[in-house]
Design a protein around this motif. Structure first.
Motif, short mmCIF file in Angstrom:
data_model
loop_
_atom_site.label_atom_id
_atom_site.label_comp_id
_atom_site.label_asym_id
_atom_site.label_seq_id
_atom_site.Cartn_x
_atom_site.Cartn_y
_atom_site.Cartn_z
N LEU A 151 0.83 -1.22 0.00
CA LEU A 151 0.00 0.00 0.00
C LEU A 151 0.86 1.26 0.00
O LEU A 151 0.43 2.31 -0.49
CB LEU A 151 -0.94 0.00 1.21
N ASP A 152 2.07 1.16 0.57
CA ASP A 152 2.97 2.31 0.62
C ASP A 152 3.73 2.55 -0.69
O ASP A 152 4.24 3.66 -0.91
CB ASP A 152 4.01 2.13 1.75
N ILE A 153 3.82 1.52 -1.53
CA ILE A 153 4.62 1.62 -2.74
C ILE A 153 4.23 2.83 -3.61
O ILE A 153 5.12 3.55 -4.09
CB ILE A 153 4.54 0.32 -3.57
N PRO A 154 2.91 3.10 -3.85
CA PRO A 154 2.58 4.26 -4.70
C PRO A 154 3.12 5.58 -4.16
O PRO A 154 3.44 6.48 -4.93
CB PRO A 154 1.04 4.27 -4.70
N MET A 155 3.23 5.69 -2.83
CA MET A 155 3.74 6.93 -2.23
C MET A 155 5.25 6.96 -2.18
O MET A 155 5.85 7.99 -1.87
CB MET A 155 3.16 7.10 -0.82
N GLN A 156 5.88 5.83 -2.48
CA GLN A 156 7.33 5.72 -2.38
C GLN A 156 8.04 5.88 -3.72
O GLN A 156 9.20 6.26 -3.76
CB GLN A 156 7.72 4.36 -1.78
N ILE A 157 7.35 5.58 -4.81
CA ILE A 157 8.01 5.61 -6.11
C ILE A 157 8.23 7.04 -6.54
O ILE A 157 7.29 7.79 -6.77
CB ILE A 157 7.20 4.83 -7.16
N GLN A 158 9.46 7.44 -6.67
CA GLN A 158 9.83 8.84 -6.85
C GLN A 158 9.25 9.47 -8.10
O GLN A 158 8.55 10.49 -8.03
CB GLN A 158 11.35 8.96 -6.87
N ALA A 159 9.50 8.88 -9.25
CA ALA A 159 9.08 9.50 -10.51
C ALA A 159 7.57 9.60 -10.58
O ALA A 159 7.01 10.63 -10.94
CB ALA A 159 9.61 8.71 -11.69
N LYS A 160 6.89 8.51 -10.21
CA LYS A 160 5.43 8.49 -10.29
C LYS A 160 4.83 9.51 -9.34
O LYS A 160 3.91 10.24 -9.69
CB LYS A 160 4.91 7.09 -9.97
N GLN A 161 5.35 9.54 -8.10
CA GLN A 161 4.81 10.45 -7.11
C GLN A 161 5.00 11.90 -7.54
O GLN A 161 4.08 12.71 -7.43
CB GLN A 161 5.48 10.20 -5.76
#
Length: 274
Positions: A151-161
């Protein structure tokens, strides 16, 4: 010291939507070549050094602060470029692995930069520690930690975020306008004017920021308003609420409400009556 733990999974553990199969740490990662891929999903958190990943006809560099995601049964190989190439790894399975990664925009193997690598390393450490415990509930505990990690991955990925944040900021005038005027007739052209873009580009921004079309977002705001009206103005009839929330036709309002809330407006209104 190198660490590896293989999980003793019960039948109930294997029915969990996300569960751990193995976890550990390599202080000097040896070259790995898997022509047929690996049976599980894998995440490898890079702690030091640098390595190269070859998969899907692409080559990636992987260094400290980055993580490798490997999809099941996808051929790949990786090796160190700068030693010691030290990493933590977790292997996971379950019906929600793919959907949760897709929610983060991850649909294939690759290398991803983390916004807060220390936080990710701490989660990996907790998973590895739990995997190595003799606790009879270790499988469930690891599943909880894995679910939180995914669940944390989307908030962790630099470029996407970073990109998503830019789209969200660009849409702020439109979002404020919808919030204030959703009960009035709204068109795509009118919404596009608020951001100073073309209707086509507005659709692209909404898709990238919310994975929704602009008018879908409008309908969601209108449904939120209708729920507030049902609770705060219980004497109102459904057709009155539909009009006050911006829907021209009551039948369409009922269709959208049922699709988004899972129940009819009448059922929602009754369940929130006092």
């Amino acid at each position: 010291m190198d660490i590896i733990h293989f999980c003793h999974l019960s039948e109930s553990d294997r029915r969990l939507p996300v569960y751990l199969t193995s976890a550990g740490q390599w202080n000097h990662q040896e070259p790995v070549h898997r022509p047929d891929g690996f049976a599980s999903y894998q995440w490898l958190m890079i702690l030091s050094g640098e390595g190269a990943l070859y998969t899907d006809d692409s080559v990636y560099s992987a260094k400290a602060g980055q993580a490798i995601c490997l999809f099941p049964d996808v051929p790949h190989r990786y090796h160190a470029l700068q030693e010691p190439w030290k990493l933590m790894f977790i292997s996971l399975e379950g019906s929600l692995c793919g959907p949760l990664l897709a929610q983060a925009g991850i649909t294939k193997s690759g290398v991803y930069t983390m916004l807060d690598p220390d936080k990710m390393q701490a989660v990996f450490s907790s998973i590895i520690e739990s995997a190595g415990s003799n606790d009879s509930h270790a499988g469930v505990e690891c599943s909880k930690l894995l679910y939180a990690l995914l669940l944390d991955i989307p908030m962790q990925i630099q470029a996407k975020q970073h990109t998503r944040h830019q789209h969200f900021e660009r849409l702020q005038p439109v979002i404020r306008y919808i919030k204030e005027y959703c009960q009035h007739p709204l068109t795509l052209d009118l919404l596009a004017e608020q951001a100073g873009v073309t209707p086509q580009y507005l659709c692209l921004l909404f898709k990238k920021a919310f994975n929704l079309r602009p008018m879908e977002y409008v309908n969601r705001e209108r449904i939120q308003l209708s729920k507030e009206l049902m609770v705060l103005e219980p004497q109102l009839k459904i057709q009155e609420i539909a009009g006050m929330a911006g829907f021209e036709h009551t039948s369409y309002f009922c269709t959208v409400f049922k699709r988004l809330e899972g129940v009819s407006p009448e059922t929602f209104k009754k369940s929130h009556s006092y």
